[in-house]
Design a protein around this motif. Structure first.
Motif, PDB file in Angstrom:
ATOM      1  N   LEU A 206      43.630  23.105  37.395  1.00 26.78           N
ATOM      2  CA  LEU A 206      43.024  24.064  38.314  1.00 26.78           C
ATOM      3  C   LEU A 206      42.514  25.301  37.580  1.00 26.78           C
ATOM      4  CD1 LEU A 206      45.703  23.922  41.166  1.00 26.78           C
ATOM      5  CD2 LEU A 206      43.588  22.594  40.963  1.00 26.78           C
ATOM      6  N   ARG A 207      41.618  25.998  38.254  1.00 28.39           N
ATOM      7  CA  ARG A 207      41.133  27.281  37.781  1.00 28.39           C
ATOM      8  C   ARG A 207      41.524  28.362  38.792  1.00 28.39           C
ATOM      9  NH1 ARG A 207      36.136  27.492  38.504  1.00 28.39           N
ATOM     10  NH2 ARG A 207      35.871  25.503  39.590  1.00 28.39           N
ATOM     11  N   PHE A 208      41.644  29.600  38.298  1.00 33.03           N
ATOM     12  CA  PHE A 208      41.977  30.695  39.201  1.00 33.03           C
ATOM     13  C   PHE A 208      40.858  30.886  40.220  1.00 33.03           C
ATOM     14  CE2 PHE A 208      44.862  32.295  35.796  1.00 33.03           C
ATOM     15  CZ  PHE A 208      46.004  32.412  36.579  1.00 33.03           C
ATOM     16  N   GLY A 209      41.252  31.023  41.473  1.00 34.13           N
ATOM     17  CA  GLY A 209      40.307  31.356  42.523  1.00 34.13           C
ATOM     18  C   GLY A 209      40.320  32.852  42.777  1.00 34.13           C
ATOM     19  N   ARG A 210      40.229  33.216  44.027  1.00 28.72           N
ATOM     20  CA  ARG A 210      40.130  34.622  44.414  1.00 28.72           C
ATOM     21  C   ARG A 210      41.527  35.226  44.589  1.00 28.72           C
ATOM     22  NH1 ARG A 210      36.778  38.388  46.622  1.00 28.72           N
ATOM     23  NH2 ARG A 210      37.547  39.693  48.340  1.00 28.72           N
ATOM     24  N   LEU A 211      41.644  36.514  44.257  1.00 27.80           N
ATOM     25  CA  LEU A 211      42.881  37.244  44.525  1.00 27.80           C
ATOM     26  C   LEU A 211      42.788  37.821  45.936  1.00 27.80           C
ATOM     27  CD1 LEU A 211      45.605  38.304  43.529  1.00 27.80           C
ATOM     28  CD2 LEU A 211      44.416  40.349  42.712  1.00 27.80           C
ATOM     29  N   GLN A 212      43.612  37.287  46.822  1.00 26.46           N
ATOM     30  CA  GLN A 212      43.653  37.764  48.196  1.00 26.46           C
ATOM     31  C   GLN A 212      44.741  38.818  48.314  1.00 26.46           C
ATOM     32  OE1 GLN A 212      44.487  33.964  49.981  1.00 26.46           O
ATOM     33  NE2 GLN A 212      42.312  33.445  50.238  1.00 26.46           N
ATOM     34  N   VAL A 213      44.456  39.911  48.995  1.00 24.76           N
ATOM     35  CA  VAL A 213      45.374  41.045  49.088  1.00 24.76           C
ATOM     36  C   VAL A 213      45.916  41.142  50.501  1.00 24.76           C
ATOM     37  CG1 VAL A 213      45.653  43.531  48.798  1.00 24.76           C
ATOM     38  CG2 VAL A 213      44.114  42.255  47.274  1.00 24.76           C
ATOM     39  N   THR A 214      47.224  41.104  50.627  1.00 23.49           N
ATOM     40  CA  THR A 214      47.870  41.257  51.935  1.00 23.49           C
ATOM     41  C   THR A 214      47.692  42.694  52.419  1.00 23.49           C
ATOM     42  OG1 THR A 214      49.523  39.588  51.357  1.00 23.49           O
ATOM     43  CG2 THR A 214      50.048  41.061  53.175  1.00 23.49           C
ATOM     44  N   PRO A 215      47.270  42.902  53.671  1.00 21.22           N
ATOM     45  CA  PRO A 215      47.073  44.270  54.180  1.00 21.22           C
ATOM     46  C   PRO A 215      48.387  45.053  54.176  1.00 21.22           C
ATOM     47  CG  PRO A 215      46.049  42.635  55.627  1.00 21.22           C
ATOM     48  CD  PRO A 215      46.904  41.868  54.659  1.00 21.22           C
ATOM     49  N   GLY A 216      48.221  46.381  54.175  1.00 22.82           N
ATOM     50  CA  GLY A 216      49.386  47.246  54.290  1.00 22.82           C
ATOM     51  C   GLY A 216      49.498  48.298  53.209  1.00 22.82           C
ATOM     52  N   SER A 217      48.748  48.162  52.112  1.00 21.21           N
ATOM     53  CA  SER A 217      48.825  49.137  51.023  1.00 21.21           C
ATOM     54  C   SER A 217      47.802  50.242  51.226  1.00 21.21           C
ATOM     55  CB  SER A 217      48.581  48.449  49.679  1.00 21.21           C
ATOM     56  OG  SER A 217      48.496  49.410  48.637  1.00 21.21           O
ATOM     57  N   ALA A 226      40.820  45.027  40.868  1.00 22.26           N
ATOM     58  CA  ALA A 226      40.340  45.533  39.582  1.00 22.26           C
ATOM     59  C   ALA A 226      41.499  45.801  38.629  1.00 22.26           C
ATOM     60  CB  ALA A 226      39.518  46.808  39.791  1.00 22.26           C
ATOM     61  N   ILE A 227      42.586  46.372  39.134  1.00 20.90           N
ATOM     62  CA  ILE A 227      43.740  46.673  38.285  1.00 20.90           C
ATOM     63  C   ILE A 227      44.416  45.381  37.829  1.00 20.90           C
ATOM     64  CG2 ILE A 227      46.007  47.767  38.229  1.00 20.90           C
ATOM     65  CD1 ILE A 227      44.870  49.775  40.321  1.00 20.90           C
ATOM     66  N   ALA A 228      44.580  44.429  38.744  1.00 23.20           N
ATOM     67  CA  ALA A 228      45.232  43.164  38.386  1.00 23.20           C
ATOM     68  C   ALA A 228      44.412  42.395  37.356  1.00 23.20           C
ATOM     69  CB  ALA A 228      45.443  42.314  39.635  1.00 23.20           C
ATOM     70  N   GLY A 229      43.104  42.415  37.481  1.00 22.66           N
ATOM     71  CA  GLY A 229      42.257  41.716  36.518  1.00 22.66           C
ATOM     72  C   GLY A 229      42.511  40.222  36.470  1.00 22.66           C
ATOM     73  N   LEU A 230      42.751  39.596  37.624  1.00 20.64           N
ATOM     74  CA  LEU A 230      42.971  38.149  37.648  1.00 20.64           C
ATOM     75  C   LEU A 230      41.729  37.440  37.093  1.00 20.64           C
ATOM     76  CD1 LEU A 230      45.115  36.064  38.763  1.00 20.64           C
ATOM     77  CD2 LEU A 230      43.536  35.776  40.679  1.00 20.64           C
ATOM     78  N   PRO A 231      41.890  36.562  36.108  1.00 24.39           N
ATOM     79  CA  PRO A 231      40.716  35.928  35.487  1.00 24.39           C
ATOM     80  C   PRO A 231      40.133  34.815  36.355  1.00 24.39           C
ATOM     81  CG  PRO A 231      42.718  35.131  34.441  1.00 24.39           C
ATOM     82  CD  PRO A 231      43.145  36.197  35.423  1.00 24.39           C
TER      83      PRO A 231
END
Length: 604
Positions: A206-217, A226-231
């Motif tokens: 597999l390849r990395f897909g999208r970084l989904q962010v859970t609401p609440g922050s 941008a900070i995580a920089g998931l490739p």
């Protein structure tokens, strides 16, 4: 009749309550029969069995209630058997006798009213060796570890680790859903051989897909990405996933960070990742204090905002007043602020802007300084970081050389390699920092550079690693301009809590003749400490420091040394050890009796 039954039950309960548990368990003994092919007394196995025993845990907790002890004994059959398997013994016999009765034969709901003696007897049986161990298919380039190969001691832990390692090898190669599909483990008691056939199912690459962010922050989702920089688009890697999680943690904006893999592959063999973060409190304040018999009282404080603009930006404002009631100059004050924005040019590069105002009343000079600057910070690895900036500074100086003004344009840079196990009170590892600040004087024709190095090392030794040997080397030099053309704040002095304890603050300097004294263009400092813990909270320290100052840059000319030594006391707190050091001069002309230092944190 119903009331009679209830009254009888209550009476029985009351009688048991009045009687209470009888304090007993006078003896708890565990013996291990020597196994063929092992030492007569297998101390490591005995220690492992005792550590896993629920009965020994109960005794350690002073639990002597018979019901508790019987329950612990019943749990020990399975727990101790697991330890035997882990050590490679698959034919063991466990007997737990409570006052002569086998624990397995005691009804759990009718325990004895008193227990005096418990004896655990273990016949581990002969140690098994691995026969054929087949874990397949394997990821390209991976091999079976030596401790799970044919002929090795057949420890269950080694087989588990080999299987887990084989799965992780596939995951490291991009197969996120790799798992154990089937397993067949056979123990041949006649030959004392353990054979295993384990089938793996790697699943798709597999390849990395999208970084989904859970609401609440309170941090915007695009900034979290941008900070995580998931490739995204790159081959899946657990290490890359952990790196992204660590970037978020290091931002300081979050109390907890979880990056969870999707349960199934998406279109194009991609794997989406879900980020769930819990925000830290956005604001924080802190304060510190240090007291020296010569330098006086130093008070410091800061205010921090962790998420100033909704993108995990940090603003830190610091203030410090030093030299209160001191005997080595007047009162120094400083106010500074620094703004950091992470993930500017990629996830590992950030932007910073800072400003400083200082009013210094030192022993050999007075200075009013203003500095502003900006630059970039870079994290090269978990241990190596660096910064490079451009600063503009102005200083109004009054010293033995007269009244002067310095307007400097400089490009400060630094590299920090930090491998300490603990920042507040390290016991192992190293710390190395290099700083270089090339500068040009805009209201003159001089230029040069200040170079500083700080190296520290720590090593624990002795029983339970209760003693720590710590060493520090400091080096500094100014190359280029003369002393008169160098701002006094860039020159070097020695003496005081950060250099040589036992000598007054900045007491070692350079005599220019005619009563004129200045800092030097070269400095070397050496410090050593032996830290010994006397208890969980209290420790004692013996230390010695030495310092060297020379007028010329690059250590090219003659200079002068001084040294001090002393003893200290440490008291551990959640914010670092409270420190009390008492030191006296042992060499050099600058000694002025015993010096006392009080502060928070180790000296280095």
């Amino acid at each position: 009749m119903r009331h009679t039954r209830w009254l009888g039950a209550l009476a029985l309960t009351g009688a048991l309550a009045l009687a209470g548990p009888v304090a007993a368990l006078e003896q708890l003994k565990l013996s291990v029969q020597p196994a063929p092919g092992t030492a007569a007394d297998d101390q490591p196995l005995t220690a492992l069995l005792k550590a896993a025993s629920a009965l020994y845990a109960a005794r350690s907790d002073a639990r002597t209630d018979p019901q508790d002890l019987v329950s612990a004994a019943l749990a020990d059959y399975a727990g101790l058997l697991e330890v035997l398997y882990g050590a490679g013994h698959y034919g063991g016999v466990i007997s737990i006798r409570i006052d002569g009765r086998e624990a397995a034969g005691i009804p759990p709901l009718s325990p004895p009213t008193r227990i005096d003696t418990i004896e655990i007897r273990i016949d581990p049986g002969p140690p098994f060796r691995f026969g054929a161990v087949d874990i397949a298919p394997r990821a390209p380039g991976s091999t079976l570890p030596d401790n799970a190969a044919r002929g090795a001691r057949a420890r269950a832990s080694a087989l588990r680790e080999a299987t887990t390692g084989a799965v992780n090898d596939w995951r490291g190669a991009g197969h996120a859903f790799a798992k154990v599909a089937a397993q067949d483990v056979t123990a041949d008691h006649a030959k004392q051989r353990l054979s295993a056939r384990i089938r793996l199912a790697p699943g798709p690459r597999l390849r990395f897909g999208r970084l989904q962010v859970t609401p609440g922050s309170a941090v915007r989702p695009e900034r979290i990405r941008a900070i995580a920089g998931l490739p995204t688009g790159k081959v899946f890697s657990p290490d890359a996933l952990e790196t992204s999680a660590n970037r978020l943690r290091r931002s300081g904006a979050f109390r907890s960070v979880t990056l969870a893999e999707g349960k199934q592959a998406g279109e194009g063999d991609t794997l989406n990742i879900t980020a769930t973060v819990v925000d830290e409190k956005p604001r924080r304040i802190g304060a510190g204090a240090e007291l020296s018999s010569m330098e006086g009282l130093r008070l410091s404080g800061y205010w921090l905002h962790r998420n100033l603009l909704g993108g995990a930006e940090r603003l830190r404002v610091e203030a410090e007043i030093a030299g209160i009631a001191g005997q080595s100059g007047g009162i120094d004050s400083e106010l500074s602020a620094r703004f950091d924005k992470p993930a500017i040019l990629g996830p590992d590069t950030g932007l910073f802007v800072h400003g400083d105002i200082k009013d210094l009343d030192e022993k050999t000079f007075k200075s009013r300084e203003v500095r502003i600057g900006a630059g970039m910070s870079r994290r090269f690895s978990d241990e190596l970081t660096g910064e490079l900036g451009v600063d503009l500074s102005y200083a109004d100086i009054t010293d033995d050389l007269g009244q002067r003004e310095f307007t400097l344009l400089s490009t400060p840079g630094s590299l920090l390699w930090d491998r300490r196990d603990d920042i507040l009170s390290p016991t192992s590892g190293t710390f190395v920092q290099f700083e270089a600040e090339p500068f040009a004087r805009l209201n003159g024709n001089s230029a040069g550079a200040q170079l500083i190095a700080d190296a520290r090392a720590y090593r624990a030794f002795g029983a339970d690693k209760g003693a720590v040997l710590a060493g520090r080397v400091q080096l500094g030099t100014v190359i280029g301009p003369s002393i008169a053309d160098t701002p006094p704040g860039m020159l070097f002095y020695s003496g005081g809590g950060d250099t040589v304890r036992g000598h007054p603050y900045q007491s070692l300097d350079v005599a220019q003749g005619g009563g004129v004294r200045t800092g030097g263009r070269s400095f070397a400092g050496l410090s050593g400490e032996l830290r010994v813990g006397m208890s969980d909270k209290i420790g004692v320290v013996g230390f010695a420091d030495a310092g060297f100052i020379a007028a010329d840059g690059g250590f090219s000319g003659a200079g002068e040394w001084h040294a001090g030594a002393g003893v200290g006391l440490r008291y551990a707190t959640p914010v670092g050890p409270l420190r009390l050091d008492v030191a006296a001069p042992i060499e050099g002309r600058t000694g002025d009796g015993v010096q006392i230092y009080i502060g928070i944190g180790q000296a280095f």
